[in-house]
Design an enzyme around this catalytic site. Structure first.
Site, PDB file in Angstrom:
ATOM      1  CG  ASP A   1      40.534  45.714  42.462  1.00 39.72           C
ATOM      2  OD1 ASP A   1      39.761  46.011  41.531  1.00 39.72           O
ATOM      3  OD2 ASP A   1      40.507  46.274  43.579  1.00 39.72           O
TER       4      ASP A   1
ATOM      5  CE1 TYR B   1      36.365  39.544  47.333  1.00 42.57           C
ATOM      6  CE2 TYR B   1      34.253  40.315  48.187  1.00 42.57           C
ATOM      7  CZ  TYR B   1      35.154  40.183  47.139  1.00 42.57           C
ATOM      8  OH  TYR B   1      34.831  40.680  45.905  1.00 42.57           O
TER       9      TYR B   1
END
Length: 249
Positions: free
Chosen positions: A52, A109
């Site tokens: 994003d 992540y």
């Protein structure tokens, strides 16, 4: 048609995310424009994991097919056509049929939190500033609860295209380290899963920080992993603390 694999890093602050959008600067848009200039034709990219707006990447992977042999200096050429906040770390021929998204077995992540009363300008764009009490042991207890297969409905937006909400968490750990220049404490969540849903890591972090600050219990957190609705989980942590660290094939 030869398939090329790219390993990519970028600082997400200057991008409206990975996916190409009309009139917006995106990672995909910038790389595909550079590839078109180099190869002479439109070259769509397939990516391991869309990020994003504001999210960074150290180990993003993308792939594309091309009718001709790619230039031997493709890495250098692409970097010469992109901004300083985007770098192709490596480009190489991949096995026939390689697909950066479909063939990925797991993604990792890292979410970084500057857990100090005083902000650090050198961490401002890459770590969430959190001047509130944090119990590191409680964070680790939350991370331990994540391991295994759970229903993460509570940790993704209600309006979603996802049809499967179970994810297999292969690794989840919080680590403490010194921040840039050694000024202050940074807490890093390292989490690996077969796949992630939109905002999943960021909502997990926002909720875990509530637990570590005493605003909700560990039992409440673990109950969310059984498919609770989104409104029962915590806030979505800001994008700039999130980094796509690695993709495993």
């Amino acid at each position: 048609m030869p398939t090329v694999r790219l390993e990519i890093a970028y600082h997400g602050a200057g991008f409206a995310g990975w996916a190409a959008q009309p009139g917006m600067r995106t990672v995909q848009g910038e790389l595909e424009e550079a590839l078109q200039r180099l190869l002479g034709s439109r070259t769509p990219l397939t990516v391991a994991g869309r990020t994003d707006a504001g999210v960074h990447a150290w180990g993003q992977v993308a792939s594309f097919s091309t009718e001709g042999e790619p230039p031997s200096d493709l890495t250098r050429a692409l970097n010469g056509l992109s901004g300083p906040d985007l770098a192709v770390k490596r480009s190489e021929l991949a096995p026939d049929g390689f697909d950066a998204r479909r063939d990925a077995r797991a993604r990792t992540y890292c979410y970084r939190v500057l857990a100090e009363r005083i902000s650090n300008p050198f961490e401002a764009g890459v770590a969430l500033y959190w001047p509130h009490p944090v119990d590191h042991a409680v964070l680790n207890a939350c991370a331990h609860a994540l391991r295994g297969t759970h229903d993460f409905t509570a940790f993704t937006p209600t309006q979603t295209e996802h049809v499967r909400f179970e994810r297999d968490i292969l690794r989840a750990d919080w680590h403490e380290k010194r921040s840039v220049l050694g000024e202050g404490r940074v807490l890093e969540l390292w989490i690996e899963a077969d796949a992630f849903m939109r905002n999943m890591v960021r909502v997990l972090v926002g909720t875990m920080l509530e637990v570590a600050g005493g605003r909700r219990s560990l039992e409440d957190f673990t109950a969310l992993l059984a498919g609770a609705p989104r409104e029962r989980a915590g806030d979505t942590a800001q994008a700039h603390g999130l980094h796509l660290a690695a993709v495993r094939y």
